[in-house]
Design a protein around this motif. Structure first.
Motif, PDB file in Angstrom:
ATOM      1  N   ALA A 132       0.833  -1.195   0.000  1.00 22.16           N
ATOM      2  CA  ALA A 132       0.000   0.000   0.000  1.00 22.16           C
ATOM      3  C   ALA A 132       0.871   1.250   0.000  1.00 22.16           C
ATOM      4  CB  ALA A 132      -0.927   0.014   1.211  1.00 22.16           C
ATOM      5  N   ALA A 133       0.287   2.379  -0.420  1.00 16.48           N
ATOM      6  CA  ALA A 133       1.020   3.639  -0.449  1.00 16.48           C
ATOM      7  C   ALA A 133       1.200   4.223   0.945  1.00 16.48           C
ATOM      8  CB  ALA A 133       0.286   4.647  -1.346  1.00 16.48           C
ATOM      9  N   VAL A 134       0.317   3.872   1.851  1.00 19.07           N
ATOM     10  CA  VAL A 134       0.291   4.492   3.172  1.00 19.07           C
ATOM     11  C   VAL A 134       1.470   4.034   4.033  1.00 19.07           C
ATOM     12  CG1 VAL A 134      -0.952   4.456   5.373  1.00 19.07           C
ATOM     13  CG2 VAL A 134      -2.171   4.948   3.253  1.00 19.07           C
ATOM     14  N   ILE A 135       2.143   4.992   4.641  1.00 20.95           N
ATOM     15  CA  ILE A 135       3.144   4.724   5.665  1.00 20.95           C
ATOM     16  C   ILE A 135       2.490   5.000   7.019  1.00 20.95           C
ATOM     17  CG2 ILE A 135       5.389   5.366   6.613  1.00 20.95           C
ATOM     18  CD1 ILE A 135       6.225   6.213   3.815  1.00 20.95           C
ATOM     19  N   THR A 136       2.578   4.034   7.917  1.00 25.24           N
ATOM     20  CA  THR A 136       1.907   4.137   9.211  1.00 25.24           C
ATOM     21  C   THR A 136       2.752   4.977  10.166  1.00 25.24           C
ATOM     22  OG1 THR A 136       0.927   1.963   8.870  1.00 25.24           O
ATOM     23  CG2 THR A 136       0.891   2.832  11.109  1.00 25.24           C
ATOM     24  N   TRP A 137       2.398   6.252  10.279  1.00 24.59           N
ATOM     25  CA  TRP A 137       3.164   7.121  11.177  1.00 24.59           C
ATOM     26  C   TRP A 137       2.725   6.928  12.631  1.00 24.59           C
ATOM     27  CZ3 TRP A 137       7.034   8.377   8.479  1.00 24.59           C
ATOM     28  CH2 TRP A 137       6.918   8.744   7.135  1.00 24.59           C
ATOM     29  N   LEU A 138       1.467   6.606  12.855  1.00 22.37           N
ATOM     30  CA  LEU A 138       0.947   6.413  14.212  1.00 22.37           C
ATOM     31  C   LEU A 138       0.428   4.980  14.309  1.00 22.37           C
ATOM     32  CD1 LEU A 138      -1.051   9.764  14.650  1.00 22.37           C
ATOM     33  CD2 LEU A 138       1.324   9.291  15.254  1.00 22.37           C
ATOM     34  N   GLY A 139       1.232   4.065  14.848  1.00 20.67           N
ATOM     35  CA  GLY A 139       0.852   2.658  14.883  1.00 20.67           C
ATOM     36  C   GLY A 139       1.044   1.999  16.230  1.00 20.67           C
ATOM     37  N   ASN A 140       0.980   2.774  17.318  1.00 22.70           N
ATOM     38  CA  ASN A 140       1.174   2.242  18.674  1.00 22.70           C
ATOM     39  C   ASN A 140       2.493   1.494  18.815  1.00 22.70           C
ATOM     40  OD1 ASN A 140       0.313   1.953  21.372  1.00 22.70           O
ATOM     41  ND2 ASN A 140      -0.420  -0.118  20.996  1.00 22.70           N
ATOM     42  N   GLY A 141       3.531   1.998  18.159  1.00 20.14           N
ATOM     43  CA  GLY A 141       4.878   1.476  18.353  1.00 20.14           C
ATOM     44  C   GLY A 141       5.250   0.351  17.439  1.00 20.14           C
ATOM     45  N   LEU A 142       4.567  -0.780  17.525  1.00 21.77           N
ATOM     46  CA  LEU A 142       4.935  -1.948  16.737  1.00 21.77           C
ATOM     47  C   LEU A 142       4.828  -1.687  15.248  1.00 21.77           C
ATOM     48  CD1 LEU A 142       5.722  -4.925  16.663  1.00 21.77           C
ATOM     49  CD2 LEU A 142       3.310  -5.509  16.856  1.00 21.77           C
ATOM     50  N   SER A 143       3.837  -0.920  14.824  1.00 21.37           N
ATOM     51  CA  SER A 143       3.615  -0.662  13.399  1.00 21.37           C
ATOM     52  C   SER A 143       4.165   0.686  12.949  1.00 21.37           C
ATOM     53  CB  SER A 143       2.114  -0.733  13.081  1.00 21.37           C
ATOM     54  OG  SER A 143       1.582  -1.993  13.389  1.00 21.37           O
ATOM     55  N   ASP A 144       4.745   1.475  13.862  1.00 12.19           N
ATOM     56  CA  ASP A 144       5.216   2.808  13.510  1.00 12.19           C
ATOM     57  C   ASP A 144       6.212   2.751  12.349  1.00 12.19           C
ATOM     58  OD1 ASP A 144       3.705   3.939  15.440  1.00 12.19           O
ATOM     59  OD2 ASP A 144       5.342   4.395  16.825  1.00 12.19           O
ATOM     60  N   GLY A 145       5.913   3.516  11.290  1.00 10.28           N
ATOM     61  CA  GLY A 145       6.822   3.625  10.169  1.00 10.28           C
ATOM     62  C   GLY A 145       6.712   2.508   9.154  1.00 10.28           C
ATOM     63  N   SER A 146       5.834   1.556   9.369  1.00 14.78           N
ATOM     64  CA  SER A 146       5.728   0.423   8.449  1.00 14.78           C
ATOM     65  C   SER A 146       4.975   0.821   7.178  1.00 14.78           C
ATOM     66  CB  SER A 146       5.016  -0.751   9.126  1.00 14.78           C
ATOM     67  OG  SER A 146       3.688  -0.400   9.456  1.00 14.78           O
ATOM     68  N   GLN A 147       5.223   0.086   6.117  1.00 13.29           N
ATOM     69  CA  GLN A 147       4.511   0.274   4.850  1.00 13.29           C
ATOM     70  C   GLN A 147       4.145  -1.097   4.318  1.00 13.29           C
ATOM     71  OE1 GLN A 147       6.591   2.397   1.736  1.00 13.29           O
ATOM     72  NE2 GLN A 147       4.788   2.473   0.412  1.00 13.29           N
ATOM     73  N   GLY A 148       3.058  -1.624   4.849  1.00 11.90           N
ATOM     74  CA  GLY A 148       2.645  -2.975   4.506  1.00 11.90           C
ATOM     75  C   GLY A 148       1.568  -3.015   3.449  1.00 11.90           C
ATOM     76  N   PRO A 149       1.092  -4.211   3.121  1.00 11.44           N
ATOM     77  CA  PRO A 149       0.037  -4.365   2.115  1.00 11.44           C
ATOM     78  C   PRO A 149      -1.332  -4.029   2.692  1.00 11.44           C
ATOM     79  CG  PRO A 149       0.619  -6.501   2.997  1.00 11.44           C
ATOM     80  CD  PRO A 149       1.564  -5.513   3.630  1.00 11.44           C
ATOM     81  N   ASP A 150      -2.306  -3.826   1.813  1.00  9.28           N
ATOM     82  CA  ASP A 150      -3.684  -3.553   2.215  1.00  9.28           C
ATOM     83  C   ASP A 150      -4.482  -4.840   2.079  1.00  9.28           C
ATOM     84  OD1 ASP A 150      -6.146  -2.580   2.825  1.00  9.28           O
ATOM     85  OD2 ASP A 150      -6.322  -1.238   1.109  1.00  9.28           O
ATOM     86  N   LEU A 151      -4.667  -5.559   3.189  1.00 13.10           N
ATOM     87  CA  LEU A 151      -5.394  -6.815   3.142  1.00 13.10           C
ATOM     88  C   LEU A 151      -6.888  -6.602   2.921  1.00 13.10           C
ATOM     89  CD1 LEU A 151      -2.701  -7.495   4.793  1.00 13.10           C
ATOM     90  CD2 LEU A 151      -3.975  -9.450   5.631  1.00 13.10           C
TER      91      LEU A 151
END
Length: 859
Positions: A132-151
């Motif tokens: 996905a295009a989205v970068i997770t800036w606010l992800g409660n720590g574990l997901s912070d900064g991730s750029q994963g797929p859109d399930l």
């Protein structure tokens, strides 16, 4: 640390697995004759295509643990989002609601086996799908900064089955497959189909969901098919907020225009959610088949943001925490000074605006009257009296196209060549906000720009049976990905003229992307692999894979995987794997800048993310980003004990150079100048962070799956228990870049223990389902505390009116569990947050959801 040392370090958990399998071995010896005697010759064993390049195998013949989930397990739930549906049946998979999470509201981050969203590779029909295009800036720590797929992009009605490989597979599939692989197999029927209509709502009367979906197979010629799925859905927003204490005080002080609640906490509105998926194939002759898939999705998402208090919101209403109001001089400077370069300003008049003190929330009346009487002086209390709460969202579009040829030569060599294009785009919107530096002429609604991720893959895969016992597979892949930041409308990023007076520039809450930070960044890589599976005996299967990969920006990496599966007898066996893996930072992670607003220590704070190569970041210890590297180890057993099918697997995943966002750093005046020279306006932020590789994690756990059937109550009940415990330890970190709070988030941000027990009973024309879900405790950084575990109950009843028509009614979380209250488990008062529950509750905080579904199957 060697793999043996890791195993010793996990001795207790590993011993538990081995003790369990030994006990089960003796039990299986005594019950094997019974199990064979009871075997049903009409039962078709589940097969897997993931984790192997050989012929499809049964689950128990796989080298690594694989969950095979039928499409019915998804459609027999009352939801829309595939991420939620997967969470309900795979305990090691976690996803939560994202009520105020910037772009993560558009594409929610999901975690498999306690790792980041971009540590899980997504496949469709065995082919890599774009992120996905989205970068997770606010992800409660574990997901912070991730750029994963859109399930959530894949509609449940399109699915024939889902395979979840719970093992590292980078040597087989390449980057991102550290936690595992999820493969979505699309329906491929050339006739028949089904129609579904669903409606559901939460027990509190909001969040209404409407879904219409149809699937149809078509025969093409005499030997081809096209299978099409179309879905439309609409989801209304929810609200579980309580009135914030500061908003209640403002109303008591006589402020007009303060909402009740002033700030909404809930799931976002998702409107016009369209999904169209196509799976096709055709035999061109006896030896060559054409195959492919395509999709186009589009949806509009709109959610809430934090409330802006009209007495103390920095950069808009006040510059000193609420002691005085921020008063803008629209004609600054000596008489006749030209301010023509700024839209909000006129020529200087030589007159300064008065200072307005705030006493007990109320501006000092005489000074405020002078401001109101002078057209050249301005306060946002004149324009927006009661403060404001921005709404953030965007239009998310997703499209892909895969086409390929495959066949088999006379000598048994199977071959496949394919080309794939995929694009995901998130065009952001933010409404009911301001660019404060524009003063009274600010727009209230903005288009701040967009993110776009594009992937193009070329694959060539071959498989050759060297003998009846050995299969050798090999191939190559060329990948190109491109990340784009598109500039927003001019008013979303400019300084309208009041920036030097303390007013924030750009859109408040989510600043627009300026031309200086917009652009496109590409990366190419190529890889080659070989994968061998060998039956050393009728009982022993051995597998090995080796993959070489070369990135034009990160260099080369070589990864391996070794595995074995030993069948003790027809009812008992062991399996184990050891592998290495990697994940290269995405072009987006290496180049994107962003400003977010979140609660830090109970205070609403503007927080910026700057590129790791920025001089301001380099001065704080940043460096060139490196790929993450992992070592994966699994060992487990499968068995039939009487009427029970059991699998138990232990895993350990060590990730070095783990990629995430750093600690927060305070901006200095020199930093502001440095960032301005890079085209980054940081005048609206007080803290910044950046991507870093400065820590290591070790994640280990146990997966247990037990299934059986019971004939009783005039019908048959299928029972399924899925249990997972996962723990993560952070080590080898630089505390200056990765502090104690970040450690808590990575280690405890998701529940360490999860399980669900499902009973599905069929009797004549009726089907009854009950599912108990358990979620262990977890840590919430914004509420500031550990939140208790919880049990949830799902119920469903279906009646087949005819062979083709079924009516279903059900409830998710009928126990109406919303989690521990923030007043009991958190340290930040609910009155400050405006939220009575944790926003990171792993099962959502909306409560009970009830639904109905009509299904019609046609020939």
């Amino acid at each position: 640390m060697s793999i043996l040392e890791k195993i010793k370090g996990r001795g207790v958990a590993l011993a538990a697995v081995l003790n369990f399998t030994l006990i089960s071995l003796f039990a299986s010896i005594s019950t094997s004759a019974y199990a064979l005697e009871q075997a049903d010759p009409d039962v078709i064993e589940e097969v897997v295509t993931i984790g192997t390049r050989s012929k499809p195998r049964s689950v128990t013949q796989s080298l690594a643990p694989v969950d095979v989930i039928s499409g019915d397990d998804f459609t027999n739930q009352g939801g829309i989002d595939t991420s939620n549906l997967l969470r309900n049946v795979v305990p090691s998979f976690n996803v939560n609601d994202q009520p105020i999470s910037d772009a993560a509201t558009l594409v929610r981050p999901a975690n498999l086996r306690g790792l980041a969203p971009d540590h899980t590779l997504l496949l469709v029909n065995g082919q890599r799908r774009h992120r996905a295009a989205v970068i997770t800036w606010l992800g409660n720590g574990l997901s912070d900064g991730s750029q994963g797929p859109d399930l959530a992009a894949i509609p449940s009605l399109a699915l024939r089955s889902i395979e979840v490989l719970r093992d590292g597979a980078a040597a087989q599939y390449g980057s991102d497959a550290i936690a595992g692989v999820i493969n979505f197999n699309l329906k491929n029927a050339d006739s028949g189909g089904s129609f579904e209509a669903k409606y559901g709502s939460y027990s509190e009367g909001d969040g209404d969901q409407y879904i219409l979906a149809v699937n149809k197979g078509f025969a093409i010629g005499g030997n081809g098919f096209v299978n099409v799925t179309a879905e439309w859905a609409d989801t209304e927003a929810t609200d579980r907020a309580v009135q914030r204490g500061d908003a209640a005080s403002l109303i008591a002080a006589g402020y007009q225009g303060v909402g009740n609640p002033a700030q909404v906490w809930g799931s976002p509105e998702v409107a016009d959610d369209y999904k169209v998926w196509v799976n096709f194939g055709s035999n061109l002759n006896d030896n060559i088949e054409l195959f492919g898939t395509a999709n186009y999705n589009s949806k509009d998402v709109l959610g809430g943001f934090y409330y802006r208090n009209p007495t103390n919101r920095g950069g808009v209403y006040s510059g000193d925490g609420g002691a005085t109001l921020l008063i803008g001089d629209l004609t600054p400077g000596p008489v006749g000074q030209t301010n023509a370069g700024f839209p909000a300003l006129s020529a200087g008049d030589g007159v300064s605006c008065p200072t307005v003190a705030v006493n007990n929330l109320v501006p000092e009346a005489t000074s405020m009257a002078l401001v109101a009487a002078d057209a050249n002086c301005f306060s946002f209390q004149e324009l927006i009296t009661g403060g404001f709460t921005p709404n953030f969202g965007g239009e998310v579009s997703d499209s892909s196209f895969l086409i390929g040829l495959r066949g088999e030569l006379d000598n048994g060599l199977e071959w496949s060549v394919s080309s794939y294009w995929g694009i995901n785009r998130a065009a952001f919107v933010i409404n009911n906000t301001v660019n404060a530096s524009l003063g009274p002429i600010t727009p209230r609604n903005f288009n701040p720009g967009y993110y776009e991720q594009g992937d193009h893959n070329l694959n060539a895969d071959f498989s050759y049976p060297v003998s009846d016992a050995m299969q050798v597979s090999f191939g190559a892949e060329l990948r190109k990905e491109e990340f784009t930041i598109g500039a927003g409308q001019r008013e979303s990023y400019i300084d309208g003229g009041l920036g030097t007076q303390g007013f924030s520039t750009s859109t408040n809450g989510f600043p627009g992307f300026s031309p200086a930070i917009s652009g496109s960044w590409e990366r190419e890589n190529y890889s080659a692999y070989v994968d061998v599976e060998y039956y050393a005996s009728e009982q022993l299967l051995i597998g090995a894979a080796l993959r070489f990969e070369d990135f034009d920006d990160f260099g080369t990496t070589t990864n391996y995987k070794l595995g074995a599966n030993y069948a003790v007898n027809d009812t008992m066996g062991y399996r184990a794997t050891i592998s290495t893996g990697f994940k290269a930072p995405t072009p987006g992670q290496s180049n994107a800048s962003n400003i977010s607003t979140q609660i830090i220590g109970g205070v609403l704070t503007n927080q910026g993310v700057i590129p790791p190569n920025s001089p301001a970041a380099l001065l704080r210890g940043s460096s060139v980003l490196d790929p993450e590297e992992s070592t994966n180890f699994t060992i487990g057993a499968y068995m039939n004990v009487g009427a029970f099918d059991i699998t138990v697997d232990y895993f350990d995943i060590n990730v070095e150079d783990r990629l995430s966002l750093s600690n927060d750093f305070s901006l200095t005046a020199a930093d502001l100048v440095t960032l301005a020279n890079q085209g980054i306006d940081a005048s609206d932020i007080s803290q910044f962070r950046f991507f870093t590789n400065q820590f290591e994690t070790d994640t280990s756990g146990i997966d247990l799956v037990v299934t059986t059937e019971t004939e009783w109550l005039n019908g048959v009940t299928t029972w399924n228990l899925a249990y997972n415990v996962t723990t993560t330890e952070v080590g080898d970190r630089d505390p200056a870049l990765f502090g104690n709070n970040r450690v808590l988030l990575v280690q405890d941000g998701t529940p360490s223990t999860r399980w669900n027990l499902t009973a599905n009973h069929n009797i004549a024309q009726w089907r009854f389902l009950a599912r108990v879900n358990y979620y262990g405790e977890y840590y919430d950084n914004e509420a500031g505390g550990y939140f208790d575990d919880a049990l949830l109950l799902d119920l469903e009843a279906a009646y087949s009116v005819s062979e083709d028509m079924t009516i279903t009614f059900g409830g998710r979380n009928v126990s109406d569990e919303q989690g521990c209250s923030t007043s009991s488990c958190g340290t930040t008062p609910p009155g400050a947050l405006g939220l009575p529950y944790s926003q990171f509750t792993p099962f959502g905080f909306n409560g009970a959801f009830y639904y109905g579904r009509f299904t019609y199957n046609f020939k």
